[in-house]
Design an enzyme around this catalytic site. Sequence first.
Site, PDB file in Angstrom:
ATOM      1  N   ASP A  74       0.846  -1.185   0.000  1.00 55.72           N
ATOM      2  CA  ASP A  74       0.000   0.000   0.000  1.00 55.72           C
ATOM      3  C   ASP A  74       0.885   1.239   0.000  1.00 55.72           C
ATOM      4  O   ASP A  74       2.117   1.124  -0.023  1.00 55.72           O
ATOM      5  CB  ASP A  74      -0.962   0.002   1.190  1.00 55.72           C
ATOM      6  N   LYS A 133      -5.424  -0.036  -5.376  1.00 55.31           N
ATOM      7  CA  LYS A 133      -6.055  -0.110  -6.701  1.00 55.31           C
ATOM      8  C   LYS A 133      -6.804  -1.419  -6.929  1.00 55.31           C
ATOM      9  O   LYS A 133      -7.203  -1.725  -8.039  1.00 55.31           O
ATOM     10  CB  LYS A 133      -4.983   0.063  -7.785  1.00 55.31           C
TER      11      LYS A 133
END
EC number: 2.1.1.107
Length: 410
Positions: A200, A222
């Site tokens: 992340d 995403k």
Amino acid sequence: MAEHPAYPVGLRLTGRRVVVLGGGEVAQRRLPALIAAGADITLVSPEVTPSVEAMADAGELTWERRPYADGDLTDIWYALIATSDHDANTRASAEAERNRVWCVRSDDADEATAWTPATGHSEGVTVAVLTTDAKGRDPRHTAAIRDAVVEGLRDGTLVAPHHRTRTPGVALVGGGPGDPDLITVRGRRLLAAADVVITDHLGPRDLLTELPPNVEVIDAAKLPYGRFMAQEAINNALIEHAKQGKSVVRLKGGDPFVYGRGMEEVQALAEAGIACTVVPGISSSISVPGAAGIPVTHRGVAHEFTVVSGHIAPDDERSLVDWPSLAKLTGTLVILMGVATIAKVAETLIAHGKSPDTPLALIQEGTTAAQRRVDATLATAGEAVLTHEVKPPAVIVIGEVVNVGPNPSA
């Protein structure tokens, strides 16, 4: 004999008799490895160093308090000759030769029948380095090679593929505060061996550039969430890739269990029957202030520090923090994820008795090349965030420790 290199071999000495002559520094350095190998050790020496004596007192070896005598090297497997008496060493070396005992001699390697390599260990592998040129032996050179290889194996920069079947699973790795050098050795090694890395925005991004091109890197921010919440989508991605037989690393910033939702992922994996290894990371709550010259504790200034999440404002009904009690503490208060709420936090602390003049520091992008520190007080914290355009991620330190170190602007 000197024209030929030594033949490398690993001796299995568990339960086998080994004699060490001499109890000085050489023996002190060599004995731990012999003990670890499970050898039945007899040490012969009138005197020994305190460390060697402690080994004898602990029952790790048998110490015979006398000089070497002919016959000491009878019916043994291996000998280490390391006395300060050259004549005794020569006689012992000759006895070892007669009895066909492999023998290391510290004062004259050319007269020995075995040499001790420079050794190191990493994850079940022993690295042993010997100089092939008998005339050009340089212990410092072999030790340097040993150190380079072991360090490479430990930090993942030297990767040897496993040809045997690996056990699939997930490693939950704390990546540290941002500087790629601050990930743990074990974390870097697991990262280097991964098939899939799910990361992340708080994970140390520079580490990803070191990965081989065949490693699949997934940005957790995403992931296609669909009907799932973000954390559920991450959990599902971890489970799906692990079930495909892949080695998966979940790379998180700081420590997985300090506001990292690490236990939620561990629980999801456990419910799915997937093995998970947790690798703690260096928490930004301590390391970032340290990198900015602020100790979270200091003698005579702060005897405790408290770490608080600031992602929910004090007046939010979802807050679990006892802000009135925090205002009464005399130690250091470290706030993570509090840039957006610091004005409200400061107002609340002041309302419950904290001095408006209490020093405060905001450290943005700590430990990275973009690190910057903004100093303020509780009274001016909200204004400082706006004036200096402080952005997340930032660690906020409140307390007298802010003024302990050198002034960063001096």
